[in-house]
Design a protein around this motif. Structure first.
Motif, PDB file in Angstrom:
ATOM      1  N   ALA A  20      55.108  38.789  35.332  1.00 33.12           N
ATOM      2  CA  ALA A  20      56.569  39.205  35.860  1.00 33.12           C
ATOM      3  C   ALA A  20      57.143  40.044  34.958  1.00 33.12           C
ATOM      4  CB  ALA A  20      57.229  37.896  36.119  1.00 33.12           C
ATOM      5  N   LEU A  21      57.035  40.044  33.680  1.00 32.89           N
ATOM      6  CA  LEU A  21      57.483  41.102  32.858  1.00 32.89           C
ATOM      7  C   LEU A  21      56.710  42.446  32.797  1.00 32.89           C
ATOM      8  CD1 LEU A  21      57.895  38.886  29.521  1.00 32.89           C
ATOM      9  CD2 LEU A  21      59.860  39.920  30.950  1.00 32.89           C
ATOM     10  N   LEU A  22      55.421  42.587  33.125  1.00 36.32           N
ATOM     11  CA  LEU A  22      54.772  43.737  33.376  1.00 36.32           C
ATOM     12  C   LEU A  22      55.321  44.431  34.614  1.00 36.32           C
ATOM     13  CD1 LEU A  22      52.319  45.308  32.352  1.00 36.32           C
ATOM     14  CD2 LEU A  22      51.042  44.159  34.085  1.00 36.32           C
ATOM     15  N   LEU A  23      55.681  43.608  35.861  1.00 40.34           N
ATOM     16  CA  LEU A  23      56.142  44.163  36.802  1.00 40.34           C
ATOM     17  C   LEU A  23      57.592  44.732  36.512  1.00 40.34           C
ATOM     18  CD1 LEU A  23      54.658  41.617  39.582  1.00 40.34           C
ATOM     19  CD2 LEU A  23      53.911  44.266  38.993  1.00 40.34           C
ATOM     20  N   ARG A  24      58.320  43.834  35.857  1.00 38.94           N
ATOM     21  CA  ARG A  24      59.719  44.446  35.724  1.00 38.94           C
ATOM     22  C   ARG A  24      59.650  45.618  34.779  1.00 38.94           C
ATOM     23  NH1 ARG A  24      63.866  43.524  31.557  1.00 38.94           N
ATOM     24  NH2 ARG A  24      65.836  43.677  32.830  1.00 38.94           N
ATOM     25  N   ALA A  25      58.824  45.816  33.854  1.00 35.42           N
ATOM     26  CA  ALA A  25      58.559  47.107  33.220  1.00 35.42           C
ATOM     27  C   ALA A  25      58.184  48.177  33.690  1.00 35.42           C
ATOM     28  CB  ALA A  25      57.670  46.719  31.955  1.00 35.42           C
ATOM     29  N   ALA A  26      57.274  47.997  34.593  1.00 31.00           N
ATOM     30  CA  ALA A  26      56.801  49.004  35.627  1.00 31.00           C
ATOM     31  C   ALA A  26      57.926  49.430  36.585  1.00 31.00           C
ATOM     32  CB  ALA A  26      55.403  48.645  36.328  1.00 31.00           C
ATOM     33  N   ALA A  27      58.555  48.876  37.087  1.00 31.00           N
ATOM     34  CA  ALA A  27      59.878  48.937  38.082  1.00 31.00           C
ATOM     35  C   ALA A  27      60.803  49.839  37.215  1.00 31.00           C
ATOM     36  CB  ALA A  27      60.316  47.814  38.557  1.00 31.00           C
ATOM     37  N   LEU A  28      61.228  49.307  35.949  1.00 30.01           N
ATOM     38  CA  LEU A  28      62.176  50.025  35.060  1.00 30.01           C
ATOM     39  C   LEU A  28      61.684  51.524  34.457  1.00 30.01           C
ATOM     40  CD1 LEU A  28      63.237  47.172  32.646  1.00 30.01           C
ATOM     41  CD2 LEU A  28      64.694  48.472  34.316  1.00 30.01           C
ATOM     42  N   SER A  29      60.389  51.562  34.527  1.00 27.57           N
ATOM     43  CA  SER A  29      59.622  52.749  34.116  1.00 27.57           C
ATOM     44  C   SER A  29      59.716  53.807  35.399  1.00 27.57           C
ATOM     45  CB  SER A  29      58.464  52.672  34.050  1.00 27.57           C
ATOM     46  OG  SER A  29      57.596  53.884  33.812  1.00 27.57           O
ATOM     47  N   LYS A  30      59.560  53.283  36.579  1.00 29.65           N
ATOM     48  CA  LYS A  30      59.913  54.057  37.667  1.00 29.65           C
ATOM     49  C   LYS A  30      61.416  54.595  37.807  1.00 29.65           C
ATOM     50  CE  LYS A  30      55.657  53.878  39.790  1.00 29.65           C
ATOM     51  NZ  LYS A  30      54.915  54.959  39.921  1.00 29.65           N
ATOM     52  N   LEU A  31      62.137  53.715  37.564  1.00 29.33           N
ATOM     53  CA  LEU A  31      63.369  53.987  37.594  1.00 29.33           C
ATOM     54  C   LEU A  31      63.886  54.867  36.553  1.00 29.33           C
ATOM     55  CD1 LEU A  31      64.927  50.434  38.713  1.00 29.33           C
ATOM     56  CD2 LEU A  31      64.647  52.723  40.172  1.00 29.33           C
ATOM     57  N   LYS A  32      63.258  55.364  35.606  1.00 31.27           N
ATOM     58  CA  LYS A  32      63.475  56.071  34.580  1.00 31.27           C
ATOM     59  C   LYS A  32      64.162  55.533  33.248  1.00 31.27           C
ATOM     60  CE  LYS A  32      61.200  59.880  36.140  1.00 31.27           C
ATOM     61  NZ  LYS A  32      59.923  59.662  35.999  1.00 31.27           N
ATOM     62  N   ALA A  33      64.121  53.890  33.215  1.00 36.66           N
ATOM     63  CA  ALA A  33      64.958  53.242  31.923  1.00 36.66           C
ATOM     64  C   ALA A  33      63.779  53.118  31.315  1.00 36.66           C
ATOM     65  CB  ALA A  33      65.494  52.161  32.797  1.00 36.66           C
ATOM     66  N   ILE A  34      63.447  54.258  30.647  1.00 39.22           N
ATOM     67  CA  ILE A  34      62.157  54.215  29.486  1.00 39.22           C
ATOM     68  C   ILE A  34      62.354  53.089  28.462  1.00 39.22           C
ATOM     69  CG2 ILE A  34      60.678  55.628  28.054  1.00 39.22           C
ATOM     70  CD1 ILE A  34      61.340  57.992  29.996  1.00 39.22           C
ATOM     71  N   SER A  35      63.573  53.279  27.564  1.00 38.92           N
ATOM     72  CA  SER A  35      63.833  52.427  26.456  1.00 38.92           C
ATOM     73  C   SER A  35      63.761  50.924  26.972  1.00 38.92           C
ATOM     74  CB  SER A  35      65.218  52.589  26.142  1.00 38.92           C
ATOM     75  OG  SER A  35      65.442  53.953  25.668  1.00 38.92           O
ATOM     76  N   GLU A  36      64.341  50.572  28.209  1.00 35.90           N
ATOM     77  CA  GLU A  36      64.416  49.187  28.744  1.00 35.90           C
ATOM     78  C   GLU A  36      63.083  48.687  28.967  1.00 35.90           C
ATOM     79  OE1 GLU A  36      67.059  46.386  31.535  1.00 35.90           O
ATOM     80  OE2 GLU A  36      67.696  48.587  31.071  1.00 35.90           O
ATOM     81  N   ALA A  37      62.299  49.798  29.554  1.00 36.97           N
ATOM     82  CA  ALA A  37      60.720  49.427  29.992  1.00 36.97           C
ATOM     83  C   ALA A  37      60.163  49.324  28.674  1.00 36.97           C
ATOM     84  CB  ALA A  37      60.256  50.499  30.834  1.00 36.97           C
ATOM     85  N   ALA A  38      60.328  49.639  28.010  1.00 34.94           N
ATOM     86  CA  ALA A  38      59.478  49.631  26.524  1.00 34.94           C
ATOM     87  C   ALA A  38      59.861  48.322  25.928  1.00 34.94           C
ATOM     88  CB  ALA A  38      59.738  51.044  25.271  1.00 34.94           C
ATOM     89  N   VAL A  39      60.954  47.792  25.758  1.00 36.57           N
ATOM     90  CA  VAL A  39      61.333  46.559  25.246  1.00 36.57           C
ATOM     91  C   VAL A  39      60.767  45.574  26.305  1.00 36.57           C
ATOM     92  CG1 VAL A  39      63.352  45.052  25.132  1.00 36.57           C
ATOM     93  CG2 VAL A  39      63.528  47.471  24.161  1.00 36.57           C
ATOM     94  N   THR A  40      60.508  45.638  27.456  1.00 41.23           N
ATOM     95  CA  THR A  40      60.065  44.651  28.278  1.00 41.23           C
ATOM     96  C   THR A  40      58.555  44.657  28.095  1.00 41.23           C
ATOM     97  OG1 THR A  40      61.782  45.031  29.938  1.00 41.23           O
ATOM     98  CG2 THR A  40      60.071  43.846  30.910  1.00 41.23           C
ATOM     99  N   TYR A  41      57.984  45.648  28.103  1.00 40.10           N
ATOM    100  CA  TYR A  41      56.363  45.751  27.658  1.00 40.10           C
ATOM    101  C   TYR A  41      56.112  45.223  26.375  1.00 40.10           C
ATOM    102  CZ  TYR A  41      54.914  49.076  31.374  1.00 40.10           C
ATOM    103  OH  TYR A  41      54.731  49.514  32.813  1.00 40.10           O
ATOM    104  N   LEU A  58      53.332  50.002  27.072  1.00 37.81           N
ATOM    105  CA  LEU A  58      54.106  50.078  25.830  1.00 37.81           C
ATOM    106  C   LEU A  58      53.814  51.579  25.258  1.00 37.81           C
ATOM    107  CD1 LEU A  58      56.254  49.383  23.816  1.00 37.81           C
ATOM    108  CD2 LEU A  58      54.490  47.962  22.681  1.00 37.81           C
ATOM    109  N   VAL A  59      52.585  51.752  25.286  1.00 28.13           N
ATOM    110  CA  VAL A  59      52.153  53.102  24.499  1.00 28.13           C
ATOM    111  C   VAL A  59      52.658  54.401  25.278  1.00 28.13           C
ATOM    112  CG1 VAL A  59      50.035  54.597  24.035  1.00 28.13           C
ATOM    113  CG2 VAL A  59      50.233  52.311  23.198  1.00 28.13           C
ATOM    114  N   GLU A  60      52.425  54.396  26.623  1.00 32.23           N
ATOM    115  CA  GLU A  60      52.936  55.358  27.455  1.00 32.23           C
ATOM    116  C   GLU A  60      54.573  55.485  27.294  1.00 32.23           C
ATOM    117  OE1 GLU A  60      51.624  54.421  31.278  1.00 32.23           O
ATOM    118  OE2 GLU A  60      49.572  54.965  30.939  1.00 32.23           O
ATOM    119  N   GLN A  61      55.385  54.380  27.353  1.00 32.36           N
ATOM    120  CA  GLN A  61      56.778  54.594  27.084  1.00 32.36           C
ATOM    121  C   GLN A  61      57.071  54.997  25.786  1.00 32.36           C
ATOM    122  OE1 GLN A  61      58.473  53.838  29.913  1.00 32.36           O
ATOM    123  NE2 GLN A  61      56.430  53.644  30.807  1.00 32.36           N
ATOM    124  N   LEU A  62      56.579  54.785  24.896  1.00 33.03           N
ATOM    125  CA  LEU A  62      56.617  55.229  23.294  1.00 33.03           C
ATOM    126  C   LEU A  62      56.558  56.677  23.346  1.00 33.03           C
ATOM    127  CD1 LEU A  62      55.515  52.178  21.083  1.00 33.03           C
ATOM    128  CD2 LEU A  62      57.831  52.849  21.669  1.00 33.03           C
TER     129      LEU A  62
END
Length: 92
Positions: A20-41, A58-62
């Motif tokens: 579920a965290l992975l899916l949340r991070a992917a959704a945040l990434s699509k919404l361009k919330a990169i920092s929040e996505a990195a924290v979730t990953y 995580l690597v992609e977001q960093l």
């Protein structure tokens, strides 16, 4: 929107659900919330240390945040932890 509600509901039920965290991070990434996505990953990798998709995300977001040194370190650690295979070599 329906999918996001399901993801957040899954996290409310079990806040340490790595999938579920992975899916949340992917959704945040699509919404361009990169920092929040990195924290979730990162949280997903903490819960399941052998979760390749979380390390990849995580690597992609960093890299998107221009934290190249951190991204290289995370990729190298994932390579050591998970082992040498075609998936981990693609991240490096």
């Amino acid at each position: 929107m329906f999918i996001c509600n399901k993801i957040f509901k899954a996290l409310l039920i079990d806040h340490e659900n790595a999938q579920a965290l992975l899916l949340r991070a992917a959704a945040l990434s699509k919404l361009k919330a990169i920092s929040e996505a990195a924290v979730t990953y990162r949280e997903a990798t903490r819960i399941n240390t052998y979760f390749f998709e979380a390390y990849k995300g995580l690597v992609e977001q960093l890299l998107a945040l221009n934290h190249t040194k951190d991204a290289i370190q995370i990729a190298a650690n994932a390579f050591k932890l998970i082992g040498a295979n075609h998936r981990t070599l693609a991240v490096i």
